[in-house]
Design a protein around this motif. Structure first.
Motif, short mmCIF file in Angstrom:
data_model
loop_
_atom_site.label_atom_id
_atom_site.label_comp_id
_atom_site.label_asym_id
_atom_site.label_seq_id
_atom_site.Cartn_x
_atom_site.Cartn_y
_atom_site.Cartn_z
N CYS A 232 -2.08 7.23 -11.31
CA CYS A 232 -2.36 7.91 -10.05
C CYS A 232 -2.58 6.87 -8.95
O CYS A 232 -3.45 6.00 -9.08
N VAL A 233 -1.81 6.99 -7.89
CA VAL A 233 -1.92 6.04 -6.78
C VAL A 233 -3.30 6.11 -6.13
O VAL A 233 -3.85 5.10 -5.69
N CYS A 234 -3.88 7.31 -6.09
CA CYS A 234 -5.16 7.47 -5.38
C CYS A 234 -6.32 6.77 -6.06
O CYS A 234 -7.32 6.44 -5.40
N THR A 235 -6.21 6.52 -7.38
CA THR A 235 -7.29 5.85 -8.09
C THR A 235 -6.92 4.42 -8.50
O THR A 235 -7.74 3.51 -8.41
N GLU A 236 -5.67 4.22 -8.95
CA GLU A 236 -5.22 2.88 -9.33
C GLU A 236 -4.74 2.08 -8.13
O GLU A 236 -4.63 0.85 -8.19
N GLY A 237 -4.45 2.74 -7.05
CA GLY A 237 -4.01 2.13 -5.80
C GLY A 237 -4.91 2.60 -4.68
O GLY A 237 -6.09 2.87 -4.92
N PRO A 238 -4.41 2.75 -3.44
CA PRO A 238 -2.99 2.71 -3.09
C PRO A 238 -2.38 1.32 -3.05
O PRO A 238 -1.18 1.18 -2.92
N VAL A 239 -3.23 0.27 -3.18
CA VAL A 239 -2.73 -1.09 -3.10
C VAL A 239 -2.30 -1.56 -4.50
O VAL A 239 -3.09 -1.49 -5.46
N SER B 175 0.86 -1.18 0.00
CA SER B 175 0.00 0.00 0.00
C SER B 175 0.89 1.23 0.00
O SER B 175 1.57 1.52 0.99
N LEU B 176 0.91 1.95 -1.12
CA LEU B 176 1.81 3.08 -1.27
C LEU B 176 1.30 4.29 -0.49
O LEU B 176 0.09 4.48 -0.32
N GLU B 177 2.26 5.11 -0.05
CA GLU B 177 1.92 6.29 0.75
C GLU B 177 2.32 7.58 0.02
O GLU B 177 2.73 8.55 0.64
N ASN B 178 2.19 7.58 -1.31
CA ASN B 178 2.46 8.80 -2.07
C ASN B 178 1.53 9.93 -1.62
O ASN B 178 0.44 9.67 -1.11
N LEU B 179 1.96 11.15 -1.80
CA LEU B 179 1.13 12.30 -1.45
C LEU B 179 -0.12 12.30 -2.32
O LEU B 179 -0.05 12.40 -3.55
N MET B 180 -1.28 12.15 -1.69
CA MET B 180 -2.56 12.09 -2.41
C MET B 180 -3.43 13.27 -1.97
O MET B 180 -4.13 13.20 -0.97
N ALA B 181 -3.37 14.34 -2.72
CA ALA B 181 -4.00 15.59 -2.30
C ALA B 181 -5.49 15.64 -2.60
O ALA B 181 -6.25 16.28 -1.86
N CYS B 182 -5.93 15.00 -3.68
CA CYS B 182 -7.35 15.10 -4.04
C CYS B 182 -8.10 13.78 -3.88
O CYS B 182 -9.29 13.77 -3.59
N GLY B 183 -7.42 12.67 -4.10
CA GLY B 183 -8.06 11.36 -3.98
C GLY B 183 -8.86 10.96 -5.19
O GLY B 183 -9.47 9.89 -5.21
N LEU B 184 -8.88 11.79 -6.22
CA LEU B 184 -9.74 11.54 -7.38
C LEU B 184 -8.96 11.49 -8.69
O LEU B 184 -9.54 11.41 -9.77
N GLY B 185 -7.64 11.57 -8.64
CA GLY B 185 -6.83 11.50 -9.85
C GLY B 185 -6.77 12.79 -10.63
O GLY B 185 -6.37 12.78 -11.80
N VAL C 144 1.48 10.44 -8.68
CA VAL C 144 1.79 9.57 -9.82
C VAL C 144 2.93 8.61 -9.48
O VAL C 144 3.92 8.98 -8.87
N GLU C 145 2.76 7.36 -9.91
CA GLU C 145 3.76 6.32 -9.72
C GLU C 145 4.02 5.65 -11.08
O GLU C 145 3.10 5.41 -11.86
#
Length: 257
Positions: free
Chosen positions: A241-248, A216-226, A232-233
């Motif tokens: 975008c980790v927030c939509t394709e991840g965080p897992v 589960s990645l902990e990239n900075l996710m400011a909006c949660g909606l991509g 980005v990873e």
């Protein structure tokens, strides 16, 4: 899954240490279904320096009490402001966001859950789900010292717990990837959340053992909606975008050295 914008009521604020708080939130209506590994975005009110929402992992869901638990590390202006809220206050949250961990396929699965620091947060709810399914999870939790290891009694409620600390104040001394359990037991799947160097070490171990692994990645996710592109990873499918394709993510999708 459908996303909601809800004003959640603060049931309690537990100051576990001088760094960590546990928020228990509820709602006038039934909370939506949430998966282990997903997260919420919290609007931090009355904090001029906090322009964007703060992403917090779903720590636990208590269906009977209709409560959502969030484990918060108070490391910046936004999260320190959250530590000052009180019972009865309301927090505007967008939830549930992101993808969750892969649930067990059979009761014979031997799943190892590896967490470090505040990265232990999503593993408690996942451990609960695994236990309810009928499998037996094993937790491997690490911290710099004993004070970094939280809610161990709760984790032991759902599985066996092994511990490492860098200074040797609790459990085995060293990093999680040096714990003796990795040489004495075999697992069919590994899940990890925590600092990136720790997760990369866990991923290397999983590849050596040829065991499927999710992180589960902990990239900075400011909006949660991509939309903001902060998280980005680079993956085998390109930049996502980790927030939509991840965080897992399955580690096979990540371009980690």
């Amino acid at each position: 899954m459908k996303k909601y914008v809800l004003d959640l009521i603060v049931s309690s604020v537990d100051h576990l240490t001088d760094k960590y708080i546990l928020l228990k939130l509820t709602h006038d209506e039934q909370l939506p279904m949430m998966l282990p590994g997903q997260f919420v975005e919290i609007k931090v009110e009355n904090s001029p320096q906090t322009m964007l929402r703060r992403p917090i992992s779903i720590h636990y869901v208590d269906e009977q009490q209709n409560q959502l638990w969030l484990l918060v590390a108070c490391v910046g202006e936004g999260t320190r402001h959250l530590a000052r809220i009180q019972s009865g206050d309301r927090l505007n949250c967008v939830l549930p966001l992101g993808t969750g961990f892969t649930l067990p396929s059979n009761t014979e699965e031997r799943i190892l859950l590896v967490g470090g620091g505040v990265g232990i947060a999503p593993l408690l709810y996942f451990g609960k789900q695994i236990k309810q399914f009928g499998a037996e999870p094993t937790f491997l939790l690490g911290g710099r010292s004993a004070s970094d290891l939280l809610e161990l009694d709760l984790f032991r409620r759902y599985g066996n717990v092994s511990i490492t600390t860098e200074d040797g104040t609790l459990g085995e001394k060293g990093f999680v990837t040096e714990h003796s359990i990795l040489g004495s037991r075999t697992f069919t799947r590994i899940v990890s959340c925590g600092p990136k160097p720790m997760m990369m070490a866990v991923a290397r171990y999983a590849r050596q053992q040829q065991v499927p692994c999710e992180v589960s990645l902990e990239n900075l996710m400011a909006c949660g909606l991509g939309a903001c592109l902060c998280c980005v990873e680079k993956t085998t499918e390109g930049h996502v975008c980790v927030c939509t394709e991840g965080p897992v993510f399955n580690i096979d999708r990540l371009l980690w050295d």
